[in-house]
Scaffold this motif. Structure first.
Motif, PDB file in Angstrom:
ATOM      1  N   ASP A  29       0.865  -1.177   0.000  1.00 14.66           N
ATOM      2  CA  ASP A  29       0.000   0.000   0.000  1.00 14.66           C
ATOM      3  C   ASP A  29       0.908   1.235   0.000  1.00 14.66           C
ATOM      4  N   ARG A  30       0.876   2.006  -1.078  1.00 11.69           N
ATOM      5  CA  ARG A  30       1.802   3.138  -1.232  1.00 11.69           C
ATOM      6  C   ARG A  30       1.653   4.178  -0.121  1.00 11.69           C
ATOM      7  N   CYS A  31       0.435   4.472   0.273  1.00  7.32           N
ATOM      8  CA  CYS A  31       0.194   5.486   1.301  1.00  7.32           C
ATOM      9  C   CYS A  31       0.736   5.021   2.658  1.00  7.32           C
ATOM     10  N   VAL A  32       0.342   3.827   3.072  1.00  5.19           N
ATOM     11  CA  VAL A  32       0.793   3.293   4.364  1.00  5.19           C
ATOM     12  C   VAL A  32       2.302   3.070   4.347  1.00  5.19           C
ATOM     13  N   ASP A  33       2.789   2.395   3.311  1.00  4.35           N
ATOM     14  CA  ASP A  33       4.222   2.098   3.228  1.00  4.35           C
ATOM     15  C   ASP A  33       5.069   3.367   3.187  1.00  4.35           C
ATOM     16  N   GLY A  34       4.570   4.399   2.503  1.00  5.72           N
ATOM     17  CA  GLY A  34       5.304   5.661   2.448  1.00  5.72           C
ATOM     18  C   GLY A  34       5.441   6.293   3.822  1.00  5.72           C
ATOM     19  N   SER A  35       4.399   6.234   4.614  1.00  7.16           N
ATOM     20  CA  SER A  35       4.452   6.783   5.971  1.00  7.16           C
ATOM     21  C   SER A  35       5.392   5.983   6.864  1.00  7.16           C
ATOM     22  N   VAL A  36       5.325   4.671   6.757  1.00  3.72           N
ATOM     23  CA  VAL A  36       6.212   3.815   7.555  1.00  3.72           C
ATOM     24  C   VAL A  36       7.663   4.042   7.138  1.00  3.72           C
ATOM     25  N   ALA A  37       7.927   4.092   5.836  1.00  4.32           N
ATOM     26  CA  ALA A  37       9.294   4.299   5.340  1.00  4.32           C
ATOM     27  C   ALA A  37       9.834   5.667   5.771  1.00  4.32           C
ATOM     28  N   ALA A  38       8.984   6.699   5.753  1.00  5.71           N
ATOM     29  CA  ALA A  38       9.423   8.031   6.181  1.00  5.71           C
ATOM     30  C   ALA A  38       9.831   8.021   7.648  1.00  5.71           C
ATOM     31  N   TYR A  39       9.064   7.325   8.467  1.00  5.06           N
ATOM     32  CA  TYR A  39       9.400   7.244   9.892  1.00  5.06           C
ATOM     33  C   TYR A  39      10.683   6.440  10.103  1.00  5.06           C
ATOM     34  N   LEU A  40      10.767   5.281   9.471  1.00  6.45           N
ATOM     35  CA  LEU A  40      11.960   4.439   9.660  1.00  6.45           C
ATOM     36  C   LEU A  40      13.196   5.070   9.041  1.00  6.45           C
ATOM     37  N   GLY A  41      13.019   5.812   7.941  1.00  9.22           N
ATOM     38  CA  GLY A  41      14.159   6.414   7.248  1.00  9.22           C
ATOM     39  C   GLY A  41      14.761   7.602   7.955  1.00  9.22           C
ATOM     40  N   ASP A  42      13.913   8.535   8.374  1.00  9.86           N
ATOM     41  CA  ASP A  42      14.470   9.743   8.997  1.00  9.86           C
ATOM     42  C   ASP A  42      13.618  10.315  10.122  1.00  9.86           C
ATOM     43  N   GLY A  43      12.681   9.505  10.630  1.00 11.95           N
ATOM     44  CA  GLY A  43      11.905   9.928  11.787  1.00 11.95           C
ATOM     45  C   GLY A  43      10.750  10.857  11.493  1.00 11.95           C
ATOM     46  N   ARG A  44      10.409  11.078  10.197  1.00 10.49           N
ATOM     47  CA  ARG A  44       9.289  11.959   9.862  1.00 10.49           C
ATOM     48  C   ARG A  44       7.970  11.343  10.306  1.00 10.49           C
ATOM     49  N   LEU A  45       7.128  12.181  10.911  1.00 10.73           N
ATOM     50  CA  LEU A  45       5.808  11.765  11.383  1.00 10.73           C
ATOM     51  C   LEU A  45       4.736  12.630  10.737  1.00 10.73           C
ATOM     52  N   PRO A  46       3.519  12.091  10.595  1.00 12.29           N
ATOM     53  CA  PRO A  46       2.415  12.948  10.138  1.00 12.29           C
ATOM     54  C   PRO A  46       2.142  14.031  11.180  1.00 12.29           C
ATOM     55  N   ALA A  47       1.547  15.122  10.742  1.00 12.38           N
ATOM     56  CA  ALA A  47       1.162  16.187  11.675  1.00 12.38           C
ATOM     57  C   ALA A  47       0.196  15.622  12.711  1.00 12.38           C
ATOM     58  N   ASN A  48       0.287  16.120  13.937  1.00 13.07           N
ATOM     59  CA  ASN A  48      -0.593  15.676  15.017  1.00 13.07           C
ATOM     60  C   ASN A  48      -1.946  16.348  14.856  1.00 13.07           C
ATOM     61  N   ARG A  49      -3.003  15.554  14.725  1.00 13.40           N
ATOM     62  CA  ARG A  49      -4.358  16.063  14.533  1.00 13.40           C
ATOM     63  C   ARG A  49      -5.302  15.383  15.510  1.00 13.40           C
TER      64      ARG A  49
END
Length: 77
Positions: A29-49
């Motif tokens: 899943d591109r959306c889910v995998d992209g978020s997981v990869a961003a976190y594992l790669g450099d610690g990026r998180l979605p905005a807190n909502r």
């Protein structure tokens, strides 16, 4: 899920809307995998909502899953 997310204020909640279970990360899943990869790669998180921090739409259901449910339904008739 939302209550647990609320209790941990620095957590992030990623939801696959219309998904069937929690085992979708790193499964194509591109959306889910992209978020997981961003976190594992450099610690990026979605905005807190409030509520889910990020939502991804579920893709089409696998053909094998559809066939399996049809067979189960036929067996119970």
């Amino acid at each position: 899920m939302l209550e647990m997310h609320r209790r941990f204020p620095t957590s992030r909640l990623l939801v696959q809307v219309g998904g069937r279970n929690h085992g979708v990360s790193l499964s194509g899943d591109r959306c889910v995998d992209g978020s997981v990869a961003a976190y594992l790669g450099d610690g990026r998180l979605p905005a807190n909502r409030p509520g889910p921090d990020q939502k991804c739409a579920a893709g089409p259901e696998p053909v094998a899953a559809k066939a399996g449910r049809a067979e189960q339904a036929a067996a119970h008739r």
